[in-house]
Design an enzyme around this catalytic site. Structure first.
Site, mmCIF file in Angstrom:
data_model
loop_
_atom_site.group_PDB
_atom_site.id
_atom_site.type_symbol
_atom_site.label_atom_id
_atom_site.label_comp_id
_atom_site.label_asym_id
_atom_site.label_seq_id
_atom_site.Cartn_x
_atom_site.Cartn_y
_atom_site.Cartn_z
ATOM 1 N N CYS A 13 -13.801 -16.680 -17.288
ATOM 2 C CA CYS A 13 -13.577 -18.230 -17.324
ATOM 3 C C CYS A 13 -14.552 -18.948 -16.557
ATOM 4 O O CYS A 13 -15.255 -18.418 -15.862
ATOM 5 C CB CYS A 13 -11.919 -18.703 -17.155
ATOM 6 S SG CYS A 13 -11.731 -18.540 -15.450
ATOM 7 N N ASN A 16 -12.514 -18.845 -12.238
ATOM 8 C CA ASN A 16 -11.822 -17.323 -12.054
ATOM 9 C C ASN A 16 -10.638 -17.464 -10.933
ATOM 10 O O ASN A 16 -10.519 -16.697 -10.160
ATOM 11 C CB ASN A 16 -12.874 -16.304 -11.238
ATOM 12 C CG ASN A 16 -12.440 -14.997 -11.133
ATOM 13 O OD1 ASN A 16 -12.641 -14.255 -10.275
ATOM 14 N ND2 ASN A 16 -11.571 -14.522 -12.193
ATOM 15 N N CYS A 18 -7.641 -19.320 -12.783
ATOM 16 C CA CYS A 18 -6.548 -19.848 -13.459
ATOM 17 C C CYS A 18 -6.319 -18.723 -14.573
ATOM 18 O O CYS A 18 -5.596 -17.882 -14.649
ATOM 19 C CB CYS A 18 -6.637 -21.288 -13.847
ATOM 20 S SG CYS A 18 -6.254 -22.479 -12.594
ATOM 21 N N ARG A 19 -7.428 -18.825 -15.695
ATOM 22 C CA ARG A 19 -7.532 -18.218 -16.894
ATOM 23 C C ARG A 19 -7.613 -16.661 -16.693
ATOM 24 O O ARG A 19 -7.106 -15.752 -17.162
ATOM 25 C CB ARG A 19 -8.115 -18.844 -18.189
ATOM 26 C CG ARG A 19 -7.544 -20.304 -18.323
ATOM 27 C CD ARG A 19 -8.689 -21.115 -19.349
ATOM 28 N NE ARG A 19 -9.703 -21.204 -18.502
ATOM 29 C CZ ARG A 19 -10.992 -21.917 -19.023
ATOM 30 N NH1 ARG A 19 -10.891 -22.030 -20.548
ATOM 31 N NH2 ARG A 19 -11.859 -22.193 -18.380
ATOM 32 N N SER A 20 -9.091 -16.624 -16.242
ATOM 33 C CA SER A 20 -9.429 -15.084 -16.286
ATOM 34 C C SER A 20 -8.355 -14.086 -15.201
ATOM 35 O O SER A 20 -8.471 -13.085 -15.878
ATOM 36 C CB SER A 20 -10.874 -15.079 -15.920
ATOM 37 O OG SER A 20 -11.289 -15.469 -14.736
ATOM 38 N N ASP A 136 -8.265 -24.701 -20.467
ATOM 39 C CA ASP A 136 -8.074 -24.695 -18.905
ATOM 40 C C ASP A 136 -6.792 -25.293 -18.260
ATOM 41 O O ASP A 136 -6.707 -26.837 -18.638
ATOM 42 C CB ASP A 136 -9.359 -25.365 -18.389
ATOM 43 C CG ASP A 136 -9.610 -24.882 -16.832
ATOM 44 O OD1 ASP A 136 -8.442 -24.691 -16.124
ATOM 45 O OD2 ASP A 136 -10.477 -25.240 -16.560
#
Length: 169
Positions: A13, A16, A18-20, A136
């Protein structure tokens, strides 16, 4: 699990945090549950949060579903990742383009060297979120972090089905 070299997946993301990292832990847990010889890591296209732990809200919501992000640390996507990973999963279209741009740069700088990484969206095969961006959640509320988990679980299950169809898993 097989004793051969593991297939390596990198979730990417922007920052690095939150999402990934969420995608990394969810996909890893699904791979382990299905006894697939797959290693999963994560990175960001930016270097906004080097060596930082995942966002506390990501950790909180993930923990409530049985995922532990606490040991992870943010890092930036590097050229070497295109040689070390088999598959790089982008969380959204902007990250997908940034990853492709870096891959193109890597191909130019390492002309003639085999780049093994394929690039796809995290939701590439997800029937529920087919080719949709993983939004996000950083500037939003709790619902954004829950959406990330929902989509990571759904997309991870789709990747598991894809991996199982491949003869080398």
């Amino acid at each position: 699990m097989s004793s051969k070299t593991p297939y390596k997946v990198l979730c990417v993301c922007l920052g690095n945090i939150c999402r990934s990292p969420t995608a990394e832990v969810v996909l890893r847990q699904y791979c382990d549950k299905h006894q697939l010889n797959i290693q999963v890591d994560s990175a960001g296209t930016s270097n906004y949060h080097p060596n930082k732990a995942p966002d506390e809200r990501s950790q909180f919501h993930a923990k409530a579903r049985g995922y532990d992000l606490s040991a992870l640390r943010a890092r930036q996507l590097k050229m070497v990742d295109f040689f070390e990973f088999d598959l790089i999963l982008a969380m959204d279209l902007e990250n997908l383009q940034d990853i492709q741009d870096l891959k193109n740069k890597t191909e130019r700088e390492y002309l003639g060297r085999y780049i093994r990484a394929e690039i796809a969206l995290m939701s590439e095969y997800d029937p529920k979120y087919l080719k949709q961006a993983l939004p996000d959640p950083y500037y939003g509320g709790a619902e954004g972090f829950e959406r990330v988990l929902d989509q990571c679980e759904s997309s991870s299950q789709a990747w598991i089905e894809y991996f199982k169809k491949q003869a080398h898993y």
